[in-house]
Design a protein around this motif. Sequence first.
Motif, PDB file in Angstrom:
ATOM      1  N   MET A 173      46.502   3.230 116.769  1.00 29.39           N
ATOM      2  CA  MET A 173      47.264   3.032 118.000  1.00 29.39           C
ATOM      3  C   MET A 173      48.339   1.986 117.757  1.00 29.39           C
ATOM      4  N   ARG A 174      49.531   2.243 118.273  1.00 24.79           N
ATOM      5  CA  ARG A 174      50.607   1.248 118.214  1.00 24.79           C
ATOM      6  C   ARG A 174      50.702   0.575 119.577  1.00 24.79           C
ATOM      7  N   LEU A 175      50.783  -0.742 119.546  1.00 19.77           N
ATOM      8  CA  LEU A 175      50.818  -1.515 120.784  1.00 19.77           C
ATOM      9  C   LEU A 175      52.057  -2.397 120.784  1.00 19.77           C
ATOM     10  N   ALA A 176      52.724  -2.471 121.939  1.00 19.95           N
ATOM     11  CA  ALA A 176      53.854  -3.386 122.123  1.00 19.95           C
ATOM     12  C   ALA A 176      53.416  -4.512 123.047  1.00 19.95           C
ATOM     13  N   ALA A 181      50.980  -6.036 127.716  1.00 26.58           N
ATOM     14  CA  ALA A 181      50.680  -5.193 126.555  1.00 26.58           C
ATOM     15  C   ALA A 181      50.820  -3.740 126.977  1.00 26.58           C
ATOM     16  N   GLN A 182      51.337  -2.907 126.077  1.00 28.13           N
ATOM     17  CA  GLN A 182      51.604  -1.518 126.441  1.00 28.13           C
ATOM     18  C   GLN A 182      51.459  -0.622 125.212  1.00 28.13           C
ATOM     19  N   PRO A 183      50.557   0.386 125.249  1.00 26.44           N
ATOM     20  CA  PRO A 183      50.527   1.365 124.155  1.00 26.44           C
ATOM     21  C   PRO A 183      51.859   2.110 124.084  1.00 26.44           C
ATOM     22  N   VAL A 184      52.330   2.372 122.878  1.00 28.48           N
ATOM     23  CA  VAL A 184      53.611   3.066 122.681  1.00 28.48           C
ATOM     24  C   VAL A 184      53.437   4.136 121.621  1.00 28.48           C
ATOM     25  N   PRO A 185      54.322   5.144 121.596  1.00 29.92           N
ATOM     26  CA  PRO A 185      54.247   6.170 120.555  1.00 29.92           C
ATOM     27  C   PRO A 185      54.440   5.567 119.166  1.00 29.92           C
ATOM     28  N   ASP A 186      53.926   6.261 118.156  1.00 29.61           N
ATOM     29  CA  ASP A 186      54.012   5.762 116.789  1.00 29.61           C
ATOM     30  C   ASP A 186      55.451   5.603 116.318  1.00 29.61           C
TER      31      ASP A 186
END
Length: 270
Positions: free
Chosen positions: A1-4, A91-96
Motif C-alpha cells: 500500500m502507498r500512503l501519503a 494520512a491518505q491511501p493513494v494509488p501506486d
Amino acid sequence: MRLALGVRYNGRGYQGWQSQLSGLTVQDKLEKALSSFADQPIGTLCAGRTDAGVHGILQVVHFDTEVERTPNSWVRGTNRFLPDDIAVQWAQPVPDEFHCRASALARRYLYLLSQSPVRPSLEAGRVGWSMRALDGEAMRAAAALLIGEHDFSSFRASACQARSPVKNLRRIEITRQGDGERCRWAFEFEADAFLHHMIRNIMGCLVRIGHGDERPEWIGEVLAARSREVAAPTFSPAGLYFLGPLYDARWGLPAETTLQGDRPAYDGWA
C-alpha cells in the motif's frame, strides 16, 4: 500500500528536511516515528525539501508499506513518537502511481517579514526582519516583472541540483498587516517548481527595492543577467514557510492540496 501524509513542522531546530548523518533533520525524525509506530523500517519521499530554519505548513510525503492501519491510526500513532514541533496532519491511501514530488503540478511558499525598528523576540526564528520601512508598491511593481516562465539563474544557489533554471513563476502576492513603523508583510509565491534558495534570493532583491536602494526595474535587469553575482544577498530563512504542493483532484487528497480546492491565503496563523 502507498500512503501519503501531510506534515507540519517548525524548522528552527532542524538541519533542514533531508536526512543527514546527524539525525537532526525533519525527515530523520519523521522516519524514526513512522518506523516506531509500524514496528518496521519506513523511508519517505517529500514534495519539496526545505533548508535549515525553514518551516513546513503542509509538506506532503509518501511511502510504501505492508502494515495495515486506518488513516487516523497513522496520524495519531505516528504523532505519539514525534517531537512537539513536528506533527502529521492527515494520512491518505493513494494509488501506486502517485508520487508526492513528480505528481505535483505546483508548489507554494510564504515569506513573513516583520518591519520594526527592533529585532523580533517572541517571533524569533518565525519571521524575517526589516529595520527600515518598506515600499509595498515598489515591491509589487518589481515582483510583476518576475511573473511567467523565465531562466532564474540569477536567483539560484550554487549548490542547486535542478536540471534546468527555467521555471514558471505564476504568482507573487504581497500584503501588509498593520500601519506605522511596526507591521508585518506577507509574500506568497506560487510556481511549477522552485530552485534552491530561489525565494530567499528573490526576497533579498525585493527588500532592497522596498528600501528604495534600487528601482523596481532593477529586478528585471537582474533576471536578464542570469548571474547570481548581480543579485542581492540571500535573505534569512527564518520567515520562510513551505505552504505545500498542489495536485490534480483525481488523487483524492485533501482539498487544500488540489488545484480545484479551497486554499486559504495567509491569515495570521504563524
